[in-house]
Design an enzyme around this catalytic site. Structure first.
Site, PDB file in Angstrom:
ATOM      1  N   GLU A  55      19.938   8.406  66.533  1.00  0.00           N
ATOM      2  CA  GLU A  55      19.558   9.207  65.377  1.00  0.00           C
ATOM      3  C   GLU A  55      18.136   8.858  64.994  1.00  0.00           C
ATOM      4  O   GLU A  55      17.725   7.703  65.075  1.00  0.00           O
ATOM      5  CB  GLU A  55      20.476   8.908  64.189  1.00  0.00           C
ATOM      6  CG  GLU A  55      21.940   9.181  64.451  1.00  0.00           C
ATOM      7  CD  GLU A  55      22.814   8.619  63.337  1.00  0.00           C
ATOM      8  OE1 GLU A  55      23.182   7.423  63.411  1.00  0.00           O
ATOM      9  OE2 GLU A  55      23.115   9.369  62.393  1.00  0.00           O
TER      10      GLU A  55
ATOM     11  N   LYS B 206      16.253  12.150  67.975  1.00  0.00           N
ATOM     12  CA  LYS B 206      17.682  12.395  67.903  1.00  0.00           C
ATOM     13  C   LYS B 206      18.132  12.783  69.306  1.00  0.00           C
ATOM     14  O   LYS B 206      17.624  13.742  69.887  1.00  0.00           O
ATOM     15  CB  LYS B 206      17.950  13.544  66.933  1.00  0.00           C
ATOM     16  CG  LYS B 206      19.406  13.948  66.841  1.00  0.00           C
ATOM     17  CD  LYS B 206      19.560  15.124  65.871  1.00  0.00           C
ATOM     18  CE  LYS B 206      20.960  15.664  65.904  1.00  0.00           C
ATOM     19  NZ  LYS B 206      21.581  15.713  64.566  1.00  0.00           N
TER      20      LYS B 206
ATOM     21  N   HIS C 155      32.784   8.128  67.701  1.00  0.00           N
ATOM     22  CA  HIS C 155      32.068   9.026  68.609  1.00  0.00           C
ATOM     23  C   HIS C 155      31.870   8.450  70.005  1.00  0.00           C
ATOM     24  O   HIS C 155      32.174   9.095  71.010  1.00  0.00           O
ATOM     25  CB  HIS C 155      30.694   9.399  68.061  1.00  0.00           C
ATOM     26  CG  HIS C 155      30.708   9.980  66.694  1.00  0.00           C
ATOM     27  ND1 HIS C 155      31.777  10.671  66.169  1.00  0.00           N
ATOM     28  CD2 HIS C 155      29.766   9.970  65.728  1.00  0.00           C
ATOM     29  CE1 HIS C 155      31.485  11.059  64.940  1.00  0.00           C
ATOM     30  NE2 HIS C 155      30.270  10.645  64.646  1.00  0.00           N
TER      31      HIS C 155
ATOM     32  N   ASP D  29      30.615   2.881  62.140  1.00  0.00           N
ATOM     33  CA  ASP D  29      30.193   4.242  61.819  1.00  0.00           C
ATOM     34  C   ASP D  29      30.145   5.134  63.054  1.00  0.00           C
ATOM     35  O   ASP D  29      30.451   6.320  62.982  1.00  0.00           O
ATOM     36  CB  ASP D  29      28.794   4.194  61.170  1.00  0.00           C
ATOM     37  CG  ASP D  29      28.354   5.545  60.620  1.00  0.00           C
ATOM     38  OD1 ASP D  29      27.164   5.887  60.766  1.00  0.00           O
ATOM     39  OD2 ASP D  29      29.206   6.251  60.052  1.00  0.00           O
TER      40      ASP D  29
ATOM     41  N   LYS E 159      36.977  11.025  59.079  1.00  0.00           N
ATOM     42  CA  LYS E 159      36.701   9.582  59.218  1.00  0.00           C
ATOM     43  C   LYS E 159      35.971   9.112  57.967  1.00  0.00           C
ATOM     44  O   LYS E 159      35.388   9.928  57.255  1.00  0.00           O
ATOM     45  CB  LYS E 159      35.871   9.342  60.480  1.00  0.00           C
ATOM     46  CG  LYS E 159      34.409   9.668  60.331  1.00  0.00           C
ATOM     47  CD  LYS E 159      33.605   9.110  61.493  1.00  0.00           C
ATOM     48  CE  LYS E 159      32.144   9.367  61.246  1.00  0.00           C
ATOM     49  NZ  LYS E 159      31.330   8.176  61.343  1.00  0.00           N
TER      50      LYS E 159
ATOM     51  N   HIS F 250      34.029  14.829  64.666  1.00  0.00           N
ATOM     52  CA  HIS F 250      33.367  16.120  64.872  1.00  0.00           C
ATOM     53  C   HIS F 250      32.680  16.208  66.227  1.00  0.00           C
ATOM     54  O   HIS F 250      32.402  17.296  66.718  1.00  0.00           O
ATOM     55  CB  HIS F 250      32.392  16.431  63.735  1.00  0.00           C
ATOM     56  CG  HIS F 250      31.133  15.640  63.773  1.00  0.00           C
ATOM     57  ND1 HIS F 250      31.009  14.420  63.167  1.00  0.00           N
ATOM     58  CD2 HIS F 250      29.940  15.901  64.349  1.00  0.00           C
ATOM     59  CE1 HIS F 250      29.780  13.964  63.367  1.00  0.00           C
ATOM     60  NE2 HIS F 250      29.109  14.841  64.079  1.00  0.00           N
TER      61      HIS F 250
END
Lengths: 489, 488
Positions: free
Chosen positions: A213, A342, A237, A232, A145, A175
């Site tokens: 994050e 996170k 995701h 993003d 990506k 991922h």
């Protein structure tokens, strides 16, 4: 370790000296070699623009690898074996002449895997040049990506690649799909009758998906400021996680059966009309605050910042899925940078029991939750009500977690990094952990209408201090429906 | 029934006051309640028995036993002194009505006081005591009677006891004890089932393959041989504890969490139990009697060598059986009940085995179906067994457990309270939710009697099993014939 068939190939890594390759791909390949999951005939071609002696670049690679691999997992014997597989080739990816050298380096007997750790803008050019050099036959291509920045540009990239490669040999990476617990979602949902029976609007009140994050922009200005958090993180995701949660059972585990079900979910996503943007979507941008007790700058104060940027670093939104199974069940998605921690987590909130028989003052306590923690500390927790201990009058209740922590249960087993799994699946020719063209395009289509709505509103992202859980409006987003984010504050 | 309330004044009369139950269970529980200020401020405790003891001798006996039972940190001289001041002993023969007159005079005025008559005696005395209490004016509206098991020996004898008691005490003032119902995790069953929307939709025949309920002990009959040889495991354990657990698993949701609503639902389950009679006993039940063996590395004797046990006894010390609840929710779901003495492990457990997923996506099958484990003792816990992906490469599945160890989860500050504390407090407050109602007891006997009759009629002798094993092999067959097996 279950027995996995290991197949040989030549892996041509485009962008071999880039950050992704050095931080993720080479360490993953090293680990696969260490676990004997690279066939003895497999070769890795590191391809980059940088000229100079191959030995120099391979030395750089070794240095970076030693930094990336934990000391206890480093083995010089494995490194030597891995080193034997490696070759470096300097080339300009858009120069057809450069592919003559690549052609000579590739073994005709082995399938070729071309991994594009490069900007999507050069994907088409690389594919054309591979084909012109006679290297497209049987070759698999792996695309990182971002694939475009909207539906139209995504289509352009996909069509440029599709001119030379059929879908069955295109592997688009997200991922997240390689993470252990993401894969456990499939097992959790379809191998356990206890949950599947109730996986619908009759029993589920709402679903939360959080990908938070702790870090800020970390120098990715060139890319991120043009993209924003929606492009993003949400477009890929979070929507992938939503698909895995919401999809219907596939008939088998083949790539297309699973991806067909995911596409059905994406097609059922209700577009958010312009007049509802304000109530259903929150954009945020972090300002100066604290992280780990240290002062940190705001987004617009970061090094090399674009001072008048209105890119969002936080998105929270309510998604509705218009199908039989999920109608009436909101999915709350939330993602941001500079969050307190996170955290990637999915929380399934079940509905209350239909009739309450215990002490009235405890009614608000009653609800079950299934919490799937993706990171850190992968695990699954099922929150149930049990009787509180004590001789108090009546039946006093409390929430108790039935939980499974992977690190505790499998403390001896090393859980592979996402890229290890994905690279292994590519070498095996399995596509189910990869994103299909129509998935990407439906996801962009849905995101595009949001982005268009924002542009018409011309509304700046709401500020939130670094180290907080995002703009206050994101609490209101959920509170408006009488709910709250799980576990915040 | 009116809302229970804590009375300010209370007299607790323990008939059988020097017996094991009173000394080992009731007095320690009452002491603990006293210590935590949970007894009504003006509470008097009268121990009544035939032993010719004076008050001082009884207090010494009581102190010795309470010290032996409660933790050292829970025993304090000052608190004991305060508790002892509540205690009184009266020697009397509970079968003599003249002694009840003396008892009434000893109590002086009981006006406005709740009277709790705890019958820690042989059931043969239940009827005479009730009658004599009435004659002595001690069975008025404020009086309650607490009955320990066994409540009879059969439906007929249970009915006779209930009728005799019922002539003196109306049902709302009768508290029949099954101490299992006072256990924390048994009560957790109620919370688990009715405070969690998650389980209710799957709590039915469409999703559940079978249920296993086990109550296994490593101990033998010890000093209870005389009673036990007459009763057997069916009367001692199945008729009460195991059927109560079955009710809690199988019952419908009550409309309120109160005594009548809960017990109505339990009764409905007992009434729906499919009878096992005649030759059915051979297919649906297994009897066992322990032979010599080893437990915890120690040689232990066979049942028929135990004290007070007839050498050619055919009393069962183990029962396994398949029960069926014939109603809309449960038709077709077997409930396997198992209990035994001198088993390999002490374990009380309920296992809900769910049905497999309708279609397995994984080559080679999806593995075991889901299970919900409710461990009552030791180590109370609740556990859900699920399939998850085996960590590492590939998509293989393996079973994993999501579990909650209740002992660990609870605050370390909180003391583990005993079943009798809960039950005694409920009697004082008049809350009978955790006690058995007359019709429940009779329905349970109504189901058990035909099995006992079937065993007699068809000469079904108990099968020997070595002490320290999991019971007779035939108990395995009971499940294996239907493609199942006991879990642990």
């Amino acid at each position: 370790m279950p027995d996995v068939r290991v197949l040989p190939c030549t892996l041509a890594l485009f962008g071999a000296l880039g950050d992704l390759a050095l931080r993720k791909l080479f360490p993953a390949l090293y680990q696969l070699d260490r676990e004997n999951l690279l066939h003895r005939d497999t070769r890795v071609l590191a391809l980059a623009r940088d000229e100079g002696a191959p030995a120099e670049h391979l030395a750089t690679l070794e240095q970076r690898l030693r930094l990336a691999v934990p000391a206890k997992e480093w083995d010089d014997v494995v490194w030597q074996r891995f080193r034997e597989r490696l070759d470096y080739l300097s080339m300009d990816f858009l120069d057809p002449q450069a592919y003559v050298g690549l052609r000579e380096a590739v073994d005709d007997e082995l399938p070729l895997v071309a991994y594009f750790a490069t900007p999507a803008s050069v994907f088409g050019g690389i594919c054309e040049n591979l084909a012109a050099a006679g290297l497209a036959e049987r070759t698999r291509v792996v695309l990182e990506k971002p694939i475009g920045h909207d539906l139209e540009s995504s289509r352009e990239v996909n069509e440029a690649v599709a001119r030379f490669f059929p879908e069955s040999r295109i592997y688009r990476i997200d991922h997240y799909l390689g993470k252990e617990t993401v894969q456990n979602l499939i097992a959790l949902r379809f191998a356990n009758s206890l949950f599947e029976t109730q996986w619908n609007q009759n029993h589920i009140s709402h679903v939360e998906i959080t990908v938070a994050e702790k870090v800020g922009i970390e120098g990715r200005w060139g890319y991120f400021d043009q993209a924003g958090q929606l492009r993003d993180m949400v477009q890929n995701h979070l929507l992938q996680l939503l698909c895995l949660i919401a999809m219907d059972p596939p008939s088998d585990l083949s790539a297309d059966s699973i991806r067909d079900e995911k596409v059905k979910v994406l097609r059922a996503l209700e577009p958010i009309p312009a007049e509802q943007l304000a109530s259903r979507v929150v954009r945020g941008q972090y300002t100066a605050g604290f992280s780990d007790g240290k002062a940190v700058p705001g987004y617009l104060e970061e090094e090399h910042a674009n001072r008048d940027s209105d890119a969002e670093t936080f998105v929270a939104l309510r998604v509705d899925i218009r199908n039989w199974r999920w109608s009436g069940v909101p999915f709350y998605l939330r993602t941001g940078k500079r969050m307190p921690q996170k955290l990637s987590q999915i929380v399934i909130h079940f509905k209350e029991p239909p009739h309450y028989i215990f002490a009235p003052e405890q009614r608000s306590l009653i609800s079950n939750r299934l919490i799937i923690r993706l990171q850190p500390d992968e695990g699954i927790s099922l929150q149930v009500m049990t009787k509180d201990q004590g001789l108090g009058k009546g039946m006093q209740l409390r929430t108790g977690p039935l939980q499974l922590s992977f690190s505790e249960t499998y403390h001896a087993a090393r859980i592979p990094d996402a890229y290890e799994r994905l690279l292994l699946e590519v070498t095996q020719g399995n596509q189910y952990l990869f994103v299909r063209k129509d998935e990407v395009e439906f996801a962009w289509k849905w995101c595009d209408q949001l982005i268009a709505g924002w542009e018409r509103l011309s509304e700046a992202p709401k500020p939130y201090p670094a180290g907080s859980w995002g703009p206050v409006a994101s609490v209101a987003l959920v509170a408006r429906d009488g709910r709250s984010w799980y576990g915040d504050f | 029934m009116s809302t229970p309330a804590t009375p300010t004044s209370c007299d607790i009369l323990v008939f059988g006051g020097t017996g094991d139950l009173a000394l080992h269970k009731l007095l320690p529980a009452l002491y603990r309640l006293h210590r935590e200020d949970r007894l009504p401020a003006d509470t008097r405790i009268f121990a009544l028995a035939r032993s010719a003891l004076d008050n001082a001798a009884f207090l010494a006996l009581a102190e010795r036993n309470v010290r032996a039972v409660v933790a050292r940190s829970e025993f304090a001289a000052e608190q004991w002194k305060g508790f002892a001041a509540r205690l009184d002993y009266l020697a009397m023969d509970a079968s003599q009505s003249a002694d009840f007159g003396r008892l009434a005079r000893h109590l002086k005025s009981s006006e406005g006081r709740v009277l709790v008559h705890y019958l820690a005696t042989s059931p043969s005395l239940f009827a005479p005591i009730a009658q004599n209490l009435s004659i002595a004016g001690l069975a008025g509206p404020q009086a309650r009677i607490v009955l320990e098991k066994p409540l009879g020996h059969s439906l007929d004898s249970a009915r006779a006891i209930n009728q005799s008691i019922g002539r003196v005490f109306d049902e709302s003032r009768v508290f029949r004890i099954d101490h299992y119902l006072g256990k924390e995790t048994v009560q957790n069953l109620m919370a688990l089932r009715f405070a969690n929307a998650l389980f209710e939709p799957v709590w039915r025949a469409a999703h559940i393959d079978h249920v296993q309920i086990s109550v296994n002990e490593t101990l033998g009959v010890e000093n209870r041989g005389g009673y036990y040889d007459h009763a057997g495991a069916m009367r001692d354990m199945v008729q009460n504890h195991l059927l109560q657990l079955l009710c809690l698993v199988a019952m419908e949701a009550p409309v309120r969490f109160d005594a009548e609503a809960v017990r109505n639902e339990k009764l409905k389950v007992l009434q729906a139990l499919k009878p096992i009679s005649g030759l059915d006993v051979q297919d649906k039940t297994v009897r066992g009697q322990y032979a010599a063996g080893r437990i915890g590395g120690q040689e232990v004797p066979a049942y028929y060598f135990e004290k007070n046990v007839d050498n050619d006894s055919d009393t069962e010390t183990f029962v396994a059986l398949q029960a069926e609840v014939e109603n809309w929710r449960w038709a077709g779901v077997p409930f396997y009940l198992r209990t035994g003495k001198r088993m390999a492990r002490k374990c009380s457990e309920i296992v809900i085995q769910f049905k497999p997923v309708p279609h397995s996506l994984i080559d080679g099958g999806g593995g075991p179906a889901n299970r919900l484990w409710i461990r009552l003792q030791p180590e109370e816990r609740i556990s859900v067994q699920l399939m998850a992906k085996t960590p590492g490469k590939g998509m293989q599945l393996e079973p994993v457990e999501l579990d909650l160890n209740l002992a660990e989860a609870l605050s370390r500050n909180k003391r583990r309270w005993d079943a009798y504390e809960r039950l005694l407090l409920d009697v004082i407050e008049g809350d009978s939710t955790l006690f058995m109602r007359r019709d429940e007891v009779e329905a349970a006997w109504g189901w058990v009697d035909p099995i006992l009759a079937g065993w007699r009629e068809h000469y079904q002798s108990p099968r020997p099993y070595p002490a320290g094993s999991n019971g007779p092999e035939q108990a395995q067959l009971l499940l294996e014939l239907q493609g199942r097996r006991w879990l642990e």
